[in-house]
Structures are given as C-alpha cells and as structure tokens.
Write an enzyme that holds these catalytic residues in place. Structure first.
Site: not given
Ligand SMILES: Cc1cc2nc3c(=O)[nH]c(=O)nc-3n(C[C@H](O)[C@H](O)[C@H](O)COP(=O)(O)OP(=O)(O)OC[C@H]3O[C@@H](n4cnc5c(N)ncnc54)[C@H](O)[C@@H]3O)c2cc1C
Length: 385
Positions: A122, A125-126, A130, A267, A336, A363, A365
C-alpha cells in the site's frame, strides 16, 4: 483469561503459533542480521491458506474477519514483528480492493492474493507527506483510456517484493483532499520501478522501499472506486488495518514478557532468583495486567468491526495507541528485568525492543491517533448537547 474464541479461531491461533515457533523463531535473528525478506515463511503461510483469512470465500479466501487476522498477526508478532509486518502489509494493500474495488477487480486480484501467489503493498506516504497525507505530490492524469502516473512513494512496506500495489495519487490538485484517487498498479508496468531499500532500526525482516512512477501508464479501469475518492479509500483502509498494528504491539509484548519471566526465574543474584524480588514481581505484574487489557481491547474492537460497524475510526485508533504504547513499554521493561543480558543480541528482547518502536509510528503515528480519538470525542459531545 478466556476470550471465548470459537473452535475455528483456536485452530487458527494454534496453527500460526506452531508456524511461528517452528519456522520463525529459529531464523528471526538471521533475518534481522541479514535484513532479508522472509520468502520461505511467506510460502509456509500461503500453504496454510493464511493470506486468505480475511478474504471472502467467493474470491478464494476463508471468509473470516478482523478478529482472525488479529489473532494470526499477534502470534507472528510474538516471534518476530519483521515477519508479521511483511504478512500484515499484505492485508493493508488488499483492503482498498476489498472495500472499494469493482467486481472485476475483485475477481482479477483477490484469488491470487488469497492463495499467497502475489503479495500486495500500500503506497500513500511521500517525502513531504507523512502525517499530512493530503500533501502528496504524485499525480495521475487521464489521457484517453489510460492514467499516466508520476511521482515517488517513500517507505513502502513490501516494496519491490509485492506484485500488486494500491496507491493514492492526485487526479485534480485544485480540489485538494477531494482531488485524490486510488489505483492498482502491477509490478512490471513500464514506468514503474523501485528506489532505495531502507536500512532500519528494527523490523529488518520486512522490506521498505521507494516506489518510483515515471509516466507510468495504467488502464483507466485500474482506478479503485471513482475519481476523488482516494482519501476515503486510504482512511477506510487504515481504519480497517490499524487494529492489526495493535495486535502486533500485543504480540511483541507477550513475547518479551515470556522471555522476561523465563530469565527472572533462572537468574540468581544475592542468593535468590531475581523473580523472588518484589520490585521484579511488580514489573511483571503490571506487564501481565496490561497485556490482558490490550488483548481484551483488541479482540473487542475486532468483534465490533466484524459486526459490520461502519464508523470504526475511534475504536481502531484506541486499539492501536493502547497496544503499541504497551508493546514499547513491555519490551523496554523486559530489557530492564534482564539487565545487561537484555541489552545483548544473545537474547531476543533486544530485537523486540527495536522492533516495537515502529508500531508507534507507522499507519499513523500515535500522536495522530490521539488527534483522531480527540476529534471523535468532540463530535460525540456535540451530539449530546
Ligand atoms: C518502516 C516503515 C514502514 C512504512 N510502511 C508504509 C507503507 O507500507 N505505506 C505507506 O504509505 N507508508 C508507510 N510508512 C510511512 C508511515 O506511515 C509514516 O512514517 C507515518 O505516517 C508518519 O509520517 P512521517 O514519518 O512523515 O512523520 P511526520 O508526519 O513528519 O511526523 C513527525 C512527528 O510529528 C508529529 N506530528 C505530525 N503532525 C502532527 C499533528 N498534527 N499533531 C501532533 N503531532 C504531529 C508526528 O506524530 C511525529 O512524531 C512506513 C514508515 C516506516 C518508517
């Protein structure tokens, strides 16, 4: 605790438990070290019909629901979250077709997916989109009978290994979130290639890659639903799959808890097994209590989803937040309890703690899940007025 599972659900649990113990545990460390996709395990899961668990019988599946899928994911996650991610991402990629696909699309794709012949991924994300998924830049332009897709998807689980991709692209940027659409794109389509394979902290038995679309042409019949429905498809898909991420948190917590108990009994310090110390017992007591609470929540939410409930955003977000925060807490506390040994690669809890972290991130955060729950609470309060 008795969760009143049916005989069939117990059979599924025991089958996946056996596969996890016999096929996953012996190789999990090697898969993690080599950052290798678990093809052999995927084949075993396919032979056991487990890719078809949640797919209706008329498309070659077993016709089960969210609860059975969560039970399977929980058991695999107890052994290795990397393996369970590779398995569960398949369901994530399939939900757009299952929930919104046309009859032709379902007939064309679901039987192969159910048989485990073709894996799915699926792509939402770009690099610049995110949490703020509406910021995606990938475009799909209709030219005659084809859509021409251009853009790059980042961090896509099963990227490169899967044969079928469900992705979201903008068909009309001017319409904002209402201008996105969902598409099915097959591996091998000209203009579709794979970019960098990521090197990760954990879940290294799962592959994460870029999907690159460069004027990739797909028949216009590959659209899922209608133009403009892309974000509805994406959000409903994630609502349906998030309880499964919770099940991953639950499984890894259970796995780490069992390791911690085993170690604490063996342990000896100050002349006694460390499990005799009340400080250790209290940590184990909290872990055990919270694991049961997470299981009760996940199974209840799954049953609610399987009852046909339409609005499941709040409940699936709650299951994901609670059980994945638990997964992180329990794996950290298992390390721990095991002291320096827990920090060493000789014991599995070191990997479990690294693996658990992603569950609070992907999926959506856990901060975003709390936003979802908060928004739903506001709506409910407004209705009561
Ligand atoms: C190993 C891995 C597998 C993945 N697999 C998939 C996949 O199969 N398909 C796909 O489409 N995506 C995939 N992803 C993407 C994943 O869903 C995103 O990384 C995730 O949704 C968060 O986006 P970001 O990493 O860009 O973080 P960001 O959106 O940049 O967020 C950074 C931080 O800011 C916080 N934040 C951002 N906006 C807000 C807000 N409005 N309020 C409070 N806090 C906020 C976030 O919670 C986070 O702590 C994958 C990611 C990883 C690392």
């Amino acid at each position: 605790m008795d969760y009143f599972l049916t005989e069939e659900q117990i059979m599924i649990r025991d089958l996946v438990r056996q596969i996890a113990e016999e096929k996953v545990v012996p190789v999990r460390e090697e898969l993690d070290e080599k950052e290798e996709f678990p093809w052999e395990i995927m084949r075993v899961l396919a032979q056991s019909d487990l890719f078809g668990l949640f797919i209706p019988e008329q498309y070659g599946g077993l016709g089960k629901g969210c609860l059975e899928l969560c039970i399977a994911v929980e058991e695999l996650s107890k052994a290795c979250v990397g393996v369970s991610t590779s398995y569960a991402a398949n369901a994530l990629g399939t939900f757009p077709i299952l929930l919104f696909g046309s009859e032709e699309q379902k007939k064309k794709y679901l039987p192969d997916i159910a048989a485990g012949k073709r894996l799915v991924a699926f792509g939402l994300t770009e690099a610049n989109a995110g949490s703020d998924a509406a910021g995606i830049q990938t475009t799909a332009k209709l030219q005659g009978d084809e859509y021409v897709i251009s853009g790059t998807k980042q961090w896509i689980t099963n990227g490169g290994e899967a044969e079928i991709y469900t992705i979201i692209a903008m068909t009309d940027r001017a319409k904002g979130a209402r201008g996105a659409s969902a598409f099915i794109i097959e591996k091998g389509t000209p203009g579709f290639s794979f970019g960098k394979k990521e090197r990760k902290m954990g879940i290294r038995a799962s592959v994460t890659r870029e999907l690159v679309f460069d004027n990739c042409r797909v028949p216009k019949t590959n659209i899922i639903g209608r133009e403009g429905m892309g974000f509805i498809v994406a959000m409903k898909t994630l609502d349906s799959s998030r309880t499964g991420v919770g099940a991953q948190g639950l499984g890894v917590a259970q796995g780490a808890f069992e390791e911690a108990v085993k170690f604490a009994r063996q342990r000896v310090q100050f002349g006694h097994p460390i499990i005799s110390f009340q400080a250790i017992q209290h940590m184990l007591a909290d872990m055990a209590t919270e694991i049961e609470a997470a299981r009760a929540l996940i199974y209840s939410v799954s049953r609610y989803i399987d009852s046909g409930a339409k609005d499941i955003s709040k409940e699936s977000a709650m299951a994901k937040v609670f059980a994945t925060d638990l997964g992180m807490r329990v794996t950290t506390n298992a390390v721990q309890i095991m002291g320096g040994s827990g920090y060493m690669r000789d014991y599995p809890v070191e990997k479990m703690m690294r693996d658990a972290k992603i569950l609070q991130i992907y999926e959506g955060t856990n901060q975003i899940q709390r936003n979802v729950i908060g928004q739903e609470l506001i709506k409910e309060a407004a209705k009561k007025k």
